[in-house]
Design an enzyme around this catalytic site. Sequence first.
Site, PDB file in Angstrom:
ATOM      1  N   CYS A   1       1.346  -0.831  -0.102  1.00 17.75           N
ATOM      2  CA  CYS A   1      -0.418   0.366   0.023  1.00 17.75           C
ATOM      3  C   CYS A   1       0.904   0.847   0.312  1.00 17.75           C
ATOM      4  O   CYS A   1       2.138   1.325   0.418  1.00 17.75           O
ATOM      5  CB  CYS A   1      -1.007  -0.251   0.954  1.00 17.75           C
TER       6      CYS A   1
ATOM      7  N   ARG B   1       4.638   0.730  -6.251  1.00 18.99           N
ATOM      8  CA  ARG B   1       4.568  -0.226  -5.515  1.00 18.99           C
ATOM      9  C   ARG B   1       3.598  -1.221  -6.069  1.00 18.99           C
ATOM     10  O   ARG B   1       3.897  -2.056  -4.136  1.00 18.99           O
ATOM     11  CB  ARG B   1       4.140   0.438  -3.357  1.00 18.99           C
TER      12      ARG B   1
ATOM     13  N   TRP C   1      -2.917  -2.508  -1.628  1.00 17.48           N
ATOM     14  CA  TRP C   1      -2.960  -3.878  -2.178  1.00 17.48           C
ATOM     15  C   TRP C   1      -3.218  -4.681  -1.049  1.00 17.48           C
ATOM     16  O   TRP C   1      -3.581  -5.287   0.471  1.00 17.48           O
ATOM     17  CB  TRP C   1      -0.605  -3.550  -1.921  1.00 17.48           C
TER      18      TRP C   1
ATOM     19  N   ASN D   1      -1.056   1.867   5.740  1.00 17.27           N
ATOM     20  CA  ASN D   1       0.228   1.222   5.060  1.00 17.27           C
ATOM     21  C   ASN D   1       0.570  -0.128   6.519  1.00 17.27           C
ATOM     22  O   ASN D   1       1.029   0.877   7.027  1.00 17.27           O
ATOM     23  CB  ASN D   1       1.299   1.743   4.473  1.00 17.27           C
ATOM     24  N   GLY D   2       0.297  -1.463   6.028  1.00 18.59           N
ATOM     25  CA  GLY D   2       0.931  -2.361   6.546  1.00 18.59           C
ATOM     26  C   GLY D   2      -0.082  -2.987   7.514  1.00 18.59           C
ATOM     27  O   GLY D   2      -1.495  -3.235   6.714  1.00 18.59           O
TER      28      GLY D   2
ATOM     29  N   GLU E   1      18.968 -15.406 -11.166  1.00 20.51           N
ATOM     30  CA  GLU E   1      18.225 -13.512 -11.558  1.00 20.51           C
ATOM     31  C   GLU E   1      17.587 -13.049 -12.768  1.00 20.51           C
ATOM     32  O   GLU E   1      16.726 -12.512 -12.561  1.00 20.51           O
ATOM     33  CB  GLU E   1      19.614 -12.077 -10.926  1.00 20.51           C
TER      34      GLU E   1
ATOM     35  N   LYS F   1      13.804 -12.224 -13.027  1.00 22.20           N
ATOM     36  CA  LYS F   1      13.241 -11.403 -13.908  1.00 22.20           C
ATOM     37  C   LYS F   1      12.335 -11.572 -15.126  1.00 22.20           C
ATOM     38  O   LYS F   1      11.294 -11.152 -15.180  1.00 22.20           O
ATOM     39  CB  LYS F   1      14.296 -10.723 -15.172  1.00 22.20           C
TER      40      LYS F   1
ATOM     41  N   GLU G   1       8.751 -13.323 -13.388  1.00 28.75           N
ATOM     42  CA  GLU G   1       7.425 -11.833 -12.370  1.00 28.75           C
ATOM     43  C   GLU G   1       7.944 -11.064 -13.388  1.00 28.75           C
ATOM     44  O   GLU G   1       6.579  -9.676 -13.209  1.00 28.75           O
ATOM     45  CB  GLU G   1       9.267 -11.437 -11.275  1.00 28.75           C
TER      46      GLU G   1
ATOM     47  N   HIS H   1      21.541 -34.063 -12.061  1.00 30.03           N
ATOM     48  CA  HIS H   1      20.511 -34.613 -10.751  1.00 30.03           C
ATOM     49  C   HIS H   1      18.878 -34.273 -10.678  1.00 30.03           C
ATOM     50  O   HIS H   1      18.506 -34.051  -9.957  1.00 30.03           O
ATOM     51  CB  HIS H   1      21.482 -33.902  -8.712  1.00 30.03           C
TER      52      HIS H   1
ATOM     53  N   LYS I   1       6.652  -3.036  -5.038  1.00 28.32           N
ATOM     54  CA  LYS I   1       8.067  -3.121  -5.291  1.00 28.32           C
ATOM     55  C   LYS I   1       8.651  -3.013  -3.449  1.00 28.32           C
ATOM     56  O   LYS I   1       9.769  -3.156  -3.820  1.00 28.32           O
ATOM     57  CB  LYS I   1       8.492  -1.218  -5.782  1.00 28.32           C
TER      58      LYS I   1
HETATM   59  C1  AGP Z   1      13.006  -7.890  -7.650  1.00 24.25           C
HETATM   60  O1  AGP Z   1      13.391  -7.617  -8.794  1.00 24.25           O
HETATM   61  C2  AGP Z   1      11.605  -7.973  -7.102  1.00 24.25           C
HETATM   62  N1  AGP Z   1      11.888  -6.982  -7.131  1.00 24.25           N
HETATM   63  C3  AGP Z   1      12.039  -8.637  -5.538  1.00 24.25           C
HETATM   64  O2  AGP Z   1      12.521  -9.884  -5.876  1.00 24.25           O
HETATM   65  C4  AGP Z   1      13.332  -7.515  -4.917  1.00 24.25           C
HETATM   66  O3  AGP Z   1      14.132  -8.167  -5.019  1.00 24.25           O
HETATM   67  C5  AGP Z   1      12.466  -8.267  -3.350  1.00 24.25           C
HETATM   68  O4  AGP Z   1      11.568  -7.844  -2.946  1.00 24.25           O
HETATM   69  C6  AGP Z   1      13.685  -7.634  -2.105  1.00 24.25           C
HETATM   70  O5  AGP Z   1      13.473  -6.423  -1.924  1.00 24.25           O
HETATM   71  P1  AGP Z   1      14.352  -5.102  -1.551  1.00 24.25           P
HETATM   72  O6  AGP Z   1      15.990  -5.495  -2.403  1.00 24.25           O
HETATM   73  O7  AGP Z   1      13.799  -3.992  -1.302  1.00 24.25           O
HETATM   74  O8  AGP Z   1      15.342  -5.614  -0.037  1.00 24.25           O
END
Ligand code: AGP
Length: 609
Positions: free
Chosen positions: A2, A27, A74, A100-101, A482, A486, A489, A505, A604
């Site tokens: 949020c 966000r 959210w 937010n929370g 990574e 990408k 997600e 394996h 985010k």
């Molecule tokens: C990665 O593309 C995502 N946005 C997510 O995995 C992110 O890296 C993770 O939530 C950690 O966020 P931070 O670096 O702000 O702690």
Amino acid sequence: MCGIIGYLGPKAVIPILVDGLKKLEYRGYDSAGIAVVDESRIHLKRVKGKICDLEKHLGSDTLDGYCGVGHTRWATHGRPSEENAHPHQDCTGSLVVVHNGIIENYLSLKKKLIKEGHTFRTETDTEVIAHLIEKYYQGSLEKAVQQAARDLEGAFAIAVISLQEPEKIVAAKNGPPAVIGLGGGEYFVSSDLNPLLSHTQEIVFLEDGEMAVIESRGVKFCDFKGKPLEKKVDHITWSPLMVEKRGFKHFMLKEIFEQPQVVRDTLKGRVSLDSGRVFLDEIGISAAALKRINRVVIIACGTSYHAGLVGKYLMESLARIPVDVEYASEYRYRDFILDKDALVMVISQSGETADSLAALRAAKKNKPLTLALCNVVKSSITRESDGVLYTHAGPEIGVAATKTFSAQLAALALFALHLALVKGCLDEKRSLSLIEDLQRIPHRMENILNQAKHIEDLALKFLTFSHFLYLGRGINFPVALEGALKLKEISYIHAEGYPGGEMKHGPIALIDEKMPTMAVVPRDNVYEKMLSNISEIKTRVGYILAVAFEDDKEIQDKVDTVLAIPSTHPLFTPFLTTLPLQLFAYYIAAKRGADVDQPRNLAKSVTVE
Ligand code: AGP
């Protein structure tokens, strides 16, 4: 997560709130709303959907007022819907709150308030806050918020306005971030800096247990017991332009192309190209203290965790120190072994990830040295660590981390060199040679970005695949992870990253013409091993793409397609091997029509568990 926004000042409230919500969109959210108070009532507008839907709903509403609050939701408690969207109100509608929370004890509070005669409209935890404040209100909004805050268990960053005191916003923080913007005769509260940058760079960061009482004559600060607080005002150097797209279709693409500059900015002023020395006194941990550590524990989530894995290879190779890399969400609940001679490094671009913050707090009980590697000034994780190593990536708006990953790699390379020099494992001559290699990385990144069109054309062949395998070895195993993250997600294509040696394996059973493989194969000490992985896959009719050095002729006839990169020092290949994977994922997602900057279900910064 949020996002909350609030404005008190002489300007028209609605456009400022709507623009602020747009700057919070990144966000991640599923509904939005605003509330404005004037002398007669509180006007509430909420929608299930995007900010553009809210703007349509507002229409030409010229409603104005003294102040207002806004929210992007959210959904956690209560499905995405108009009635569950914030702001939420008390029984009479004369008081609203944005939040937010997560309130952990909202059900018990709700039962008690219903017994006391309160009527609820929604399934949300947030509405309980509005009724609590209503219950305690006896003429002072801040006093009522203080009492309500003391009843709440869980995480909250809230902003409250009321009809009884129409020229006041009260904000309170416990967990998720809340920042106060001090403009010229106007004031803001927000979940992060982005909505404020076009209005002011004078910012106050609330700490847990703190409140701000915003009125037209100024802002006062206090704790939840009402004790007045003196708060430092920080001048933020981020510019408004940094949060604009600047001609790119998506923020993510802009941020991919910003990476050479981000690496330059993160290295700038921290290395000597004469002596080979590294200057990291700013981190606030002395060389003597670093000399005493006998192990490093890196804790992070998501992309930051992958950066941590690269950091492991860098520090073990250069500083000859054991490094463990831990998922924060696991570490925080584990009965881990840690003592005061360890350095705990928490990597988090936002500095607000709930699991990473909780893991830091759990680790601190064993009194290790703690170092935050972070991109946001004064964020929670930086404020709770002994030292801070900042990346200089600027605000990252795309939910998928790209430039902050490269900035983390640069910071980790610097720290590994610094640690190696401090521990005497590296002489300045060799350090100078490595620094020279590091300094060439941004230009080599630009060479790769110049081939973006080739990668865009290649991506078109893979729009309809449902699965992908990413393979890497050594320092490029984290890059395989990574690259897979990408792709999944932002395009929603299932992708898995694996160390190449693991193929036998299990994963090799997956290989067929429907399961393409992306292999990360720079010429390093495991190159031959990767070639044998590739030949095993080829004999099973698997389609193979490879990220490989542009001067590597051997690999050309072993794979179906090469994504070429310039060569560089083996320890620095992740800076370069990651870029084609970011572009590959971006173009597939964009061509599939995905919401690249705000992928479904993602936020985010994951500021709640
Ligand atoms: C990665 O593309 C995502 N946005 C997510 O995995 C992110 O890296 C993770 O939530 C950690 O966020 P931070 O670096 O702000 O702690």
